[in-house]
Scaffold this active site. Sequence first.
Site, short mmCIF file in Angstrom:
data_model
loop_
_atom_site.label_atom_id
_atom_site.label_comp_id
_atom_site.label_asym_id
_atom_site.label_seq_id
_atom_site.Cartn_x
_atom_site.Cartn_y
_atom_site.Cartn_z
N ASP A 92 -18.01 6.08 8.83
CA ASP A 92 -16.74 5.37 8.66
C ASP A 92 -15.64 6.41 8.53
O ASP A 92 -15.92 7.58 8.22
CB ASP A 92 -16.80 4.49 7.40
N ARG A 99 0.82 -1.20 0.00
CA ARG A 99 0.00 0.00 0.00
C ARG A 99 0.86 1.26 0.00
O ARG A 99 0.55 2.24 -0.69
CB ARG A 99 -0.95 -0.03 1.21
C1 LIG Z 1 -14.05 -4.85 8.38
S1 LIG Z 1 -14.92 -3.34 8.17
C2 LIG Z 1 -16.34 -3.66 9.21
C3 LIG Z 1 -17.63 -3.21 8.56
C4 LIG Z 1 -18.92 -3.62 9.28
N1 LIG Z 1 -19.03 -3.00 10.59
C5 LIG Z 1 -19.02 -5.14 9.41
O1 LIG Z 1 -18.86 -5.65 10.53
O2 LIG Z 1 -19.23 -5.81 8.41
C6 LIG Z 1 -13.88 -2.24 9.12
C7 LIG Z 1 -14.10 -0.76 8.83
O3 LIG Z 1 -13.51 0.01 9.88
C8 LIG Z 1 -13.19 1.27 9.34
N2 LIG Z 1 -12.28 1.98 10.28
C9 LIG Z 1 -10.97 1.72 10.55
N3 LIG Z 1 -10.49 2.57 11.47
C10 LIG Z 1 -11.53 3.40 11.81
C11 LIG Z 1 -11.66 4.50 12.72
N4 LIG Z 1 -10.62 4.91 13.47
N5 LIG Z 1 -12.85 5.12 12.79
C12 LIG Z 1 -13.91 4.72 12.02
N6 LIG Z 1 -13.83 3.69 11.15
C13 LIG Z 1 -12.66 3.03 11.05
C14 LIG Z 1 -12.59 0.91 8.00
O4 LIG Z 1 -12.60 2.00 7.11
C15 LIG Z 1 -13.49 -0.24 7.54
O5 LIG Z 1 -14.49 0.23 6.67
#
Ligand SMILES: C[S@@+](CC[C@H](N)C(=O)[O-])C[C@H]1O[C@@H](n2cnc3c(N)ncnc32)[C@H](O)[C@@H]1O
Length: 289
Positions: free
Chosen positions: A153, A45
């Site tokens: 998000d 990345r």
């Molecule tokens: C694996 S996805 C989970 C999505 C959904 N909640 C689910 O369980 O299917 C993780 C998400 O966390 C978000 N994320 C990571 N760090 C974050 C932060 N500090 N604040 C808000 N979102 C965050 C990422 O952008 C990503 O979209």
Amino acid sequence: MDDSKGGSSRAVHISSEQVQRFCEFLYRRTGMSFAESKRYFIDRRLEDRIAATGSSSFQEYFSLLRTDADQEIEHLINSFTVNETYFYREEHQLRCMTASLLDDIVSRREPGATLRIWSIPCSTGEEPYSIALWLMENWPQVDNYNIEIVGSDIDTRALRAAAEGIYGDRALMRLSRDIIGRYFTSVTGGNHQIDEGLRNSIEFTQANLIDTKDMMQYRDFDLIFCRNVLIYFDDASRRLAAENLYDCLRPGGYICLGHSESMSRISPLFRVSRFPDAIVYQRPEADHG
Ligand SMILES: C[S@@+](CC[C@H](N)C(=O)[O-])C[C@H]1O[C@@H](n2cnc3c(N)ncnc32)[C@H](O)[C@@H]1O
């Protein structure tokens, strides 16, 4: 500068010390903590972002990050998030929502009251749309309340996809044909777009779980789904996220975490609530702090 995840990359040497410095930088902004074992993921990345910005070395890119901060930081964060999600993920929690949680919440509210539900992180939208679909299909009281659903998000690219609401078969694999037929329309590429009414019914916003100032804009949620993000955080970020989320909940409100995440190990602020379908966490009713 593009913000795609899989852009072309050219090899630049990044030393272990530079990776460490970079991970510290990313950690402070997002709470995401990457171990040395994720070196391949990190290098790929970083190399993509170095190429996309036309930087000739890690050092040059890192200086850019610190000067032209906001725009490139946004691209960088978007490229490091893991957005894996799908409709009706961990369905037992959706069942718990309509079989137990909402009935408990409305027992303390007047008919017609506003109920606020937050999906954070919502990634590309499958989770907040699942909540809306599930409520319409499974909660007899759905029309008696004014239900607000917010999806948030840190990743702006995921949020744009969420607002567009176009999904492939993999995202829809848990939904019945009947539900797909009633709530989605076919679009090009064999994809399906969720109904405009549903798209408009959810507010999508950017929010960072570990940024207390950012999180202060969000208050009075009755129910929060915060699933599958704490696994990317270390203990300190998890604790900070838990404290921020606590302040966003109404007293008596509930929070659902992902199946491998447990609030008991993170914060003493919440009470464990065991329901037939799921274990969730509650902000104590008596606590109006
Ligand atoms: C694996 S996805 C989970 C999505 C959904 N909640 C689910 O369980 O299917 C993780 C998400 O966390 C978000 N994320 C990571 N760090 C974050 C932060 N500090 N604040 C808000 N979102 C965050 C990422 O952008 C990503 O979209």
